[in-house]
Design an enzyme around this catalytic site. Structure first.
Site: not given
Length: 539
Positions: A64, A67, A410, A413
């Site tokens: 991430c 992160c 996205c 998506c």
């Protein structure tokens, strides 16, 4: 917190700083073994929480990006706290390894930080900043009384000179200590202590300056502002619940000219009053605008919030406000009506024109900027390309209408796209419309869009829209339309079984790292290809 369309239009896309590190790497996300951060597992978690009075736990994934940004700050905060406040511990849980533990706490995005106070049941979400100093200050404050007592004026004066956040001060005249409102103040302080500092004083110099009569006075002093700009409560007597005091703090705690970013966005949108943005390129530009923006902030206190926004980090947020990425710019977002009013960008922004623009907004003399693609002359697919200009007409067309709201960047998506296309082909010739809306290009009202993709069914009988929150498979979506649509069309009985074999589900995404804990491993494999498109700064 649940966001409605009134507050969400600006939260979904603000893409600027593309991450260049490998998605498979864990550089920065995992605290160094030499730091004071404790790594917890399913086996050690509960005992550790029970044996420590204050624990800030970070639930994360090594791949991430956010992160990785947080990791060094988190470790630095842990090292500071271990020497000065040993009762406060910072810990990490790797959700790619401890999936069951993360699922138990419903971790849906990374990083998620939660505060535990000696018990796994005593848990709350961390709502502070993500820099080391902010983490330290936030956690240390939890160990202090909800209300700090200031017996001497010189101590309070010193506090006001260097505020880390807004201070809500109760000023008690003689004999007011036992009034019910004093107890109410402590209740409010306990509830809001993680967001503000609360204090109480009976010092005569403050009593004589702020108290009128025998009732306590309530004053808000804001970080970075003059004491003369403090807000004094002038409402009715504080009731037992304290709702009037909550409302006062909600409005008056905002700076005259604040800064909006990932940490402050929610507090501004929750106020639900118009939000005026000043996008700036440099700190010098912001400083030049500061005097007259603060003057407007003072004039329209409680009616409009004024904020600065760093275009170098969040420049694409201008698109969400229906503006071009040409800075500096000034735009007002009416959160309640979800309408945007921007100053003309055909010429360079003149700061001297902002005051008149705000006056026209308050007088209702401005036209909102409505964003919509042109209505297509024809539809070239069974999947209906829906745009903002015809949105209401289509979803109220006496057919069951199932709509996907998406963003082109996205990745989730994109995964859903072929499944949704196939779904639309099943209903060809039926009284069901399967449609999609590019939400980055089209304004829609009355739809609660929390992330992408958002799927909503509008029943043919005109009843309230129904939000889809299940696996993204062909069968599951078709069953949903059958069960919740007014027409009850059972399309699965009309096709051969092999044509509707289950298709892999796709998780919805709200941020770069927003995946469910149970789907973290699968997301980790796919993130490399999608990282460039999905990595972005969020408000």
């Amino acid at each position: 917190m649940q966001f409605s369309i009134k507050t969400v239009a600006a939260i979904l896309t603000a893409i600027t700083n593309i991450a260049t590190v490998s998605a498979d790497g864990a550089d920065g996300a995992i605290a160094s073994p030499d730091s004071a951060v404790v790594k917890l597992t399913e086996e050690t978690f509960h005992d550790f929480i029970a044996s420590n009075p204050y624990v800030l736990a970070e639930f994360f994934a090594p791949w991430c990006g956010h992160c990785k940004k947080l990791g060094p700050e988190f470790a630095s905060a842990a090292d500071t706290l271990v020497s000065k406040n040993p009762d406060i511990k910072l810990a990490q849980i790797d959700c790619t390894e401890e999936r069951d533990l993360c699922a138990g706490f419903e971790i849906r995005g990374y990083p998620t930080m939660k505060i535990f106070k000696g018990d796994v049941e005593s848990v709350s979400d961390y709502a502070g900043q993500r820099q080391a100093d902010g983490i330290v200050n936030y956690m240390v404050k939890l160990t202090l009384p909800a209300v700090q007592s200031f017996d001497e004026a010189k101590i309070l004066d010193s506090k006001l000179e260097d505020l880390a956040e807004s201070l809500i001060l109760q000023i008690l005249p003689n004999g007011a200590e036992n009034l019910p409102s004093n107890e109410t103040f402590y209740k409010v302080a306990d509830r809001l202590r993680e967001s503000f500092t609360f204090g109480s004083t009976s010092d005569e110099s403050y009593v004589s300056k702020y108290v009128k009569g025998s009732s306590p006075a309530y004053v808000i002093f804001r970080k970075g502002e003059s004491i003369d700009d403090a807000s004094v409560y002038k409402g009715k007597e504080i009731d037992e619940v304290g709702e009037l005091l909550y409302d006062f703090i909600d409005v008056e705690s905002k700076p005259l000219f604040g800064e909006i970013n990932g940490q402050t966005y929610q507090s501004y949108t929750a106020a639900n009053i118009p939000l005026a943005y000043y996008f700036y390129n440099t700190q010098e530009e912001r400083d030049a605008a500061d005097p007259f923006i603060k003057k407007l902030g003072r004039k329209y206190r409680g009616e409009i919030n004024f904020v600065g926004l760093d275009a170098s980090q969040y420049g694409m947020h201008a698109q969400n406000l229906n503006m071009q990425e040409e800075f500096p710019l000034f735009v007002i977002h009416d959160l309640e009506a979800n309408k945007k009013y921007g100053m003309d960008q055909s010429t360079a922004l003149d700061n001297n024109d902002i005051s008149q623009f705000v006056q026209k907004f308050k007088a209702g003399k401005l036209e909102p900027i409505v964003k919509s693609e042109p209505i297509p002359e024809s539809q070239n697919s069974t999947l209906y390309h829906l745009v903002g200009a015809e949105h209401d007409a289509i979803v109220k067309s006496n057919k069951d209408v199932f709509v996907k709201y998406f963003a082109p960047w996205c990745g989730h998506c994109k995964k859903l796209a072929p499944i949704f296309e196939e779904l639309s082909s099943l209903y060809e010739g039926k009284d069901v419309i399967i449609a999609e809306v590019d939400h980055t290009l089209n304004d829609v009202e009355g739809v609660d869009i929390k992330g992408y993709p958002t799927l909503v069914l509008f029943p043919a009988d005109g009843s309230d829209p129904i939000y889809y929150d299940n696996e993204r498979s062909l069968e599951a979506m078709a069953d949903f339309i059958k069960e919740n649509g007014s027409l009850g069309i059972d399309i699965l009985t009309e096709v051969e079984e092999e044509e509707v074999a289950p298709v892999s589900s796709v998780e919805s995404s709200t941020t770069e790292s927003a995946t469910s804990a149970t789907g973290a491993a699968k997301q980790g494999k796919a993130v490399t290809a999608e990282k460039k498109e999905e990595a972005h700064d969020e408000l």
